[in-house]
Scaffold this motif. Structure first.
Motif, PDB file in Angstrom:
ATOM      1  N   GLY A 435       0.829 -13.184   9.603  1.00  0.00           N
ATOM      2  CA  GLY A 435      -0.433 -13.213  10.325  1.00  0.00           C
ATOM      3  C   GLY A 435      -0.466 -12.169  11.425  1.00  0.00           C
ATOM      4  N   GLY A 436      -1.630 -12.046  12.043  1.00  0.00           N
ATOM      5  CA  GLY A 436      -1.784 -11.117  13.153  1.00  0.00           C
ATOM      6  C   GLY A 436      -1.761  -9.661  12.753  1.00  0.00           C
ATOM      7  N   LEU A 437      -1.982  -9.369  11.463  1.00  0.00           N
ATOM      8  CA  LEU A 437      -1.952  -7.987  10.999  1.00  0.00           C
ATOM      9  C   LEU A 437      -3.317  -7.323  11.189  1.00  0.00           C
ATOM     10  CD1 LEU A 437      -0.046  -8.395   7.594  1.00  0.00           C
ATOM     11  CD2 LEU A 437       0.875  -7.539   9.750  1.00  0.00           C
ATOM     12  N   PRO A 438      -3.330  -6.014  11.422  1.00  0.00           N
ATOM     13  CA  PRO A 438      -4.602  -5.295  11.431  1.00  0.00           C
ATOM     14  C   PRO A 438      -5.267  -5.415  10.057  1.00  0.00           C
ATOM     15  CG  PRO A 438      -2.833  -3.938  12.329  1.00  0.00           C
ATOM     16  CD  PRO A 438      -2.187  -5.140  11.717  1.00  0.00           C
ATOM     17  N   PRO A 439      -6.597  -5.393   9.986  1.00  0.00           N
ATOM     18  CA  PRO A 439      -7.307  -5.573   8.710  1.00  0.00           C
ATOM     19  C   PRO A 439      -6.863  -4.598   7.619  1.00  0.00           C
ATOM     20  CG  PRO A 439      -8.847  -5.706  10.543  1.00  0.00           C
ATOM     21  CD  PRO A 439      -7.531  -5.286  11.123  1.00  0.00           C
ATOM     22  N   LEU A 440      -6.593  -3.326   7.981  1.00  0.00           N
ATOM     23  CA  LEU A 440      -6.197  -2.358   6.971  1.00  0.00           C
ATOM     24  C   LEU A 440      -4.843  -2.727   6.369  1.00  0.00           C
ATOM     25  CD1 LEU A 440      -6.673   0.206   5.382  1.00  0.00           C
ATOM     26  CD2 LEU A 440      -5.770   1.534   7.314  1.00  0.00           C
ATOM     27  N   ARG A 441      -3.923  -3.181   7.198  1.00  0.00           N
ATOM     28  CA  ARG A 441      -2.603  -3.587   6.688  1.00  0.00           C
ATOM     29  C   ARG A 441      -2.745  -4.790   5.764  1.00  0.00           C
ATOM     30  NH1 ARG A 441       2.705  -4.493   8.741  1.00  0.00           N
ATOM     31  NH2 ARG A 441       3.897  -5.221   6.932  1.00  0.00           N
ATOM     32  N   GLU A 442      -3.611  -5.729   6.107  1.00  0.00           N
ATOM     33  CA  GLU A 442      -3.826  -6.887   5.250  1.00  0.00           C
ATOM     34  C   GLU A 442      -4.372  -6.452   3.894  1.00  0.00           C
ATOM     35  OE1 GLU A 442      -6.158 -10.038   6.878  1.00  0.00           O
ATOM     36  OE2 GLU A 442      -4.413 -10.940   7.869  1.00  0.00           O
ATOM     37  N   LYS A 443      -5.303  -5.488   3.901  1.00  0.00           N
ATOM     38  CA  LYS A 443      -5.866  -5.004   2.647  1.00  0.00           C
ATOM     39  C   LYS A 443      -4.797  -4.318   1.807  1.00  0.00           C
ATOM     40  CE  LYS A 443      -9.524  -2.124   0.663  1.00  0.00           C
ATOM     41  NZ  LYS A 443     -10.696  -1.242   0.932  1.00  0.00           N
ATOM     42  N   VAL A 444      -3.945  -3.531   2.445  1.00  0.00           N
ATOM     43  CA  VAL A 444      -2.874  -2.829   1.731  1.00  0.00           C
ATOM     44  C   VAL A 444      -1.939  -3.824   1.055  1.00  0.00           C
ATOM     45  CG1 VAL A 444      -0.765  -1.488   2.080  1.00  0.00           C
ATOM     46  CG2 VAL A 444      -2.936  -0.678   3.030  1.00  0.00           C
ATOM     47  N   GLU A 445      -1.534  -4.859   1.777  1.00  0.00           N
ATOM     48  CA  GLU A 445      -0.621  -5.853   1.199  1.00  0.00           C
ATOM     49  C   GLU A 445      -1.275  -6.571   0.031  1.00  0.00           C
ATOM     50  OE1 GLU A 445       2.570  -5.974   1.997  1.00  0.00           O
ATOM     51  OE2 GLU A 445       2.100  -4.352   3.399  1.00  0.00           O
ATOM     52  N   ALA A 446      -2.568  -6.858   0.143  1.00  0.00           N
ATOM     53  CA  ALA A 446      -3.274  -7.510  -0.960  1.00  0.00           C
ATOM     54  C   ALA A 446      -3.379  -6.584  -2.163  1.00  0.00           C
ATOM     55  CB  ALA A 446      -4.668  -7.948  -0.502  1.00  0.00           C
ATOM     56  N   LEU A 447      -3.614  -5.295  -1.920  1.00  0.00           N
ATOM     57  CA  LEU A 447      -3.697  -4.327  -3.014  1.00  0.00           C
ATOM     58  C   LEU A 447      -2.376  -4.201  -3.744  1.00  0.00           C
ATOM     59  CD1 LEU A 447      -5.808  -1.237  -1.802  1.00  0.00           C
ATOM     60  CD2 LEU A 447      -6.285  -2.736  -3.744  1.00  0.00           C
ATOM     61  N   LYS A 448      -1.290  -4.126  -3.004  1.00  0.00           N
ATOM     62  CA  LYS A 448       0.024  -4.000  -3.640  1.00  0.00           C
ATOM     63  C   LYS A 448       0.306  -5.200  -4.538  1.00  0.00           C
ATOM     64  CE  LYS A 448       2.396  -2.997   0.181  1.00  0.00           C
ATOM     65  NZ  LYS A 448       3.535  -2.580   1.053  1.00  0.00           N
ATOM     66  N   LEU A 449      -0.108  -6.367  -4.095  1.00  0.00           N
ATOM     67  CA  LEU A 449       0.111  -7.578  -4.879  1.00  0.00           C
ATOM     68  C   LEU A 449      -0.750  -7.570  -6.146  1.00  0.00           C
ATOM     69  CD1 LEU A 449       1.794 -10.188  -4.700  1.00  0.00           C
ATOM     70  CD2 LEU A 449      -0.181 -11.283  -3.622  1.00  0.00           C
ATOM     71  N   SER A 450      -2.027  -7.214  -6.006  1.00  0.00           N
ATOM     72  CA  SER A 450      -2.920  -7.211  -7.179  1.00  0.00           C
ATOM     73  C   SER A 450      -2.567  -6.072  -8.132  1.00  0.00           C
ATOM     74  CB  SER A 450      -4.384  -7.108  -6.730  1.00  0.00           C
ATOM     75  OG  SER A 450      -4.633  -5.895  -6.041  1.00  0.00           O
ATOM     76  N   ASN A 451      -2.111  -4.947  -7.603  1.00  0.00           N
ATOM     77  CA  ASN A 451      -1.733  -3.820  -8.460  1.00  0.00           C
ATOM     78  C   ASN A 451      -0.595  -4.174  -9.405  1.00  0.00           C
ATOM     79  OD1 ASN A 451      -3.644  -2.124  -7.392  1.00  0.00           O
ATOM     80  ND2 ASN A 451      -2.226  -0.931  -6.151  1.00  0.00           N
ATOM     81  N   GLU A 452       0.284  -5.083  -8.971  1.00  0.00           N
ATOM     82  CA  GLU A 452       1.425  -5.442  -9.810  1.00  0.00           C
ATOM     83  C   GLU A 452       0.971  -6.054 -11.130  1.00  0.00           C
ATOM     84  OE1 GLU A 452       5.864  -7.417  -9.273  1.00  0.00           O
ATOM     85  OE2 GLU A 452       4.554  -7.080  -7.562  1.00  0.00           O
ATOM     86  N   GLU A 453      -0.216  -6.688 -11.109  1.00  0.00           N
ATOM     87  CA  GLU A 453      -0.732  -7.307 -12.328  1.00  0.00           C
ATOM     88  C   GLU A 453      -1.241  -6.272 -13.324  1.00  0.00           C
ATOM     89  OE1 GLU A 453      -0.478 -10.593 -12.854  1.00  0.00           O
ATOM     90  OE2 GLU A 453       0.582 -10.643 -10.930  1.00  0.00           O
ATOM     91  N   VAL A 454      -1.559  -5.072 -12.861  1.00  0.00           N
ATOM     92  CA  VAL A 454      -2.114  -4.039 -13.758  1.00  0.00           C
ATOM     93  C   VAL A 454      -1.252  -2.774 -13.718  1.00  0.00           C
ATOM     94  CG1 VAL A 454      -4.462  -4.909 -13.637  1.00  0.00           C
ATOM     95  CG2 VAL A 454      -3.708  -3.251 -11.921  1.00  0.00           C
ATOM     96  N   ALA A 455       0.022  -2.937 -13.363  1.00  0.00           N
ATOM     97  CA  ALA A 455       0.921  -1.791 -13.216  1.00  0.00           C
ATOM     98  C   ALA A 455       1.178  -1.115 -14.562  1.00  0.00           C
ATOM     99  CB  ALA A 455       2.231  -2.239 -12.591  1.00  0.00           C
ATOM    100  N   VAL A 456       1.155   0.215 -14.553  1.00  0.00           N
ATOM    101  CA  VAL A 456       1.467   1.010 -15.741  1.00  0.00           C
ATOM    102  C   VAL A 456       2.834   1.644 -15.514  1.00  0.00           C
ATOM    103  CG1 VAL A 456       0.762   2.923 -17.218  1.00  0.00           C
ATOM    104  CG2 VAL A 456      -0.980   1.474 -16.138  1.00  0.00           C
TER     105      VAL A 456
END
Length: 524
Positions: A435-456
């Protein structure tokens, strides 16, 4: 004798010692199991306070001792009685004997330990591709863990793609230390996007429209035509260009053709579609015209100074740049990763791991002990241990607020954790979100997690080509040169195909042949 000549003589001797030691260690593995112990006599139960009517309480299981060798990047190694190690031992019911080895001497120490035969029960391995490890695996020195993963609640959830990348000859001998596999994308100026009344793109065409607006509609409002839609730079391995290539359906370096054989990405129609996309940006001057000679560090400076509105990047860079105050005044950065060019979401991935843990048969000869070490590795993925290795001790280093971990003194946390993060495997995502992360960092962490599902992934990752080992730099340079020539208009499509043939004749065909021999064997 000179040190260089000494090393030339030393390494063949070490290789021979390693092989002999490993073969000796594997001898006797097929011997019969010792007979099971007999049931204890009734008097033994009575001695523990049991009677016919009151059976004895089962004795608490003694902590299982595990010797380990782990890489360290710090000048000081942790004290054995520190709170972090005690907490790990308590959760896993183990007694850890850790040998910490500096990163710059780790490979040398690994080779010496294997040559001597004095190996720990669990060892961190930096590279699965090192000749000493490959030879040791082929000599039967390490447990094959693949068939056992299904027996453990956390390890059974390991990524098939990452396990494939860490495999040898189609078999899995290691538990990987997870690293987000798809953590690259595009960073862009959100303040420019908002100024022009646009929204974040979802397709390559929309991204083109955004870059065209960044070039032509004075997004920085200085009244001058001095901005590019994209800043691009000279890449040695085309890692960032492949972000776009994957959008258009291209393999990631190596993919499979319609006949089930490996083929390089740059011979596919999808790769050509990505080249044409980049050529369009170049022809319309939406990207900097000197990209072929601009270094990556210079490109970062250009972007941060407002000379361009977007660039390929690690997703981790923009929040780090903002936190370090490297952006120009008023700049707001944002990121996206996948764009749909008709092939769905596809994210360019790396290997997905940073080193692995392997179990030597010589130090763990019995299957029962092997299973106990595997249980320990499984337990390292429990939520409690993941939180411990990420945030430290609750109440000391962090507190939970609204279901998220809020870190207190980061300097103290870093000091106390030291290198124990090397044990944070994250094979399965059990971590409490921070918690307490800046919004951009939160978005980055969410992207990395979702990207793993569609990783090539690169399908040739587990394999090696002798030809590429010798000629890889030359062949990679040829790949880059043909891309640059095509984008800049020095050659047309026919000229590009002629360059492909040159690559094939220069050793590329042999690389394809060697990789496919291993690929087909692993599939069989």
């Amino acid at each position: 004798m000179s040190s260089k000549r000494f090393k030339k003589l030393l390494f063949p001797v070490l290789a021979l010692l390693i092989t002999l030691s490993l073969l000796a260690g594997c001898a006797g593995q097929n011997e019969e199991e010792p007979p099971a112990p007999s049931e204890p006599a009734a008097s033994e139960g009575a001695a523990n306070g049991a009677t016919a009517d009151t059976p004895a309480e089962p004795a608490a299981e003694e902590p299982f001792p595990i010797s380990m060798m782990i890489l360290t990047n710090n000048p000081e190694t942790p004290e054995k009685d520190n709170a972090i190690q005690k907490a790990i031992e308590a959760h896993t019911n183990t007694k850890l004997n850790i040998t910490w080895v500096p990163s710059d001497t780790y490979d040398e120490k690994t080779n010496l330990m294997m040559a001597s035969g004095e190996m720990p029960m669990l060892m961190y391995v930096k590279s699965m591709k090192s000749s000493s490890i490959l030879n040791a695996v082929k000599a039967g020195a390490f447990w094959e863990i693949g068939p056992h993963l299904a027996n453990y609640p956390n390890l059974s959830q390991a990524s098939e793609g990452i396990l494939y990348n860490a495999s040898i000859d189609g078999k899995v001998y290691a538990v990987y230390k997870h690293s987000a596999p798809a953590q690259v994308g595009v960073t862009y100026r959100k303040d420019w996007l908002d100024q022009l009344g646009l929204t974040e793109p979802t397709t390559p065409d929309e991204y083109y429209d955004m870059m065209k607006a960044f070039k032509e509609q004075d997004p920085d409002q200085d009244g001058q035509d001095n901005t590019y839609g994209m800043i691009y730079w000279k890449e040695d391995f085309l890692a960032m260009f492949r972000i776009a290539a994957n959008w258009f359906g291209s393999p990631n370096i190596w993919g499979e053709d319609e006949n089930g054989n490996l083929e390089p990405d740059f011979v596919t129609e999808a790769y050509m579609a990505a080249l044409n996309f980049m050529k369009k940006l170049y022809d319309e001057q939406l990207m900097n015209q000197d990209f072929a000679v601009v270094a990556g560090s210079k490109a970062n400076e250009m972007y941060l100074a407002g000379e361009g509105g977007s660039m390929f990047s690690s997703l981790n860079n923009p929040p780090a740049w903002e936190a370090a105050g490297k952006t120009e005044e008023g700049a707001v950065l944002d990121v996206f990763s996948t764009l749909d060019a008709g092939h769905g979401a596809r994210a360019r991935a790396g290997t997905g791991y940073l080193g692995v843990y392997m179990i030597p048969k010589k130090s763990v000869p019995e299957e029962a002990d092997f299973k106990r070490v595997m249980k320990f590795l499984d337990q390292l993925n429990d939520k409690e241990v993941q939180d411990l290795l990420e945030y430290g001790v609750e109440g000391t280093h962090y507190n939970i607020e609204d279901g998220k971990a809020i870190i207190g003194d980061r300097e103290m946390l870093q000091k106390d954790l030291l290198d124990y993060k090397q044990l944070q495997l994250k094979v399965v995502s059990n971590l409490t979100p921070e918690g307490g992360l800046p919004p951009l960092r939160e978005k980055v962490e969410a992207l990395k997690l979702s990207n793993e599902e569609v990783a090539v992934y690169n399908l040739a990752q587990p394999f090696d080509s002798d030809t590429y080992t010798r000629q890889g730099q030359q062949l990679d340079n040829m790949r880059y040169d043909m891309m640059v020539k095509y984008i800049m208009g020095h050659i047309d499509a026919a000229g590009y195909q002629a360059e492909v043939e040159k690559w094939m004749n220069a050793g590329g065909s042999k690389v394809i042949e060697e990789l496919n021999a291993q690929y087909q064997q692993a599939k069989s």
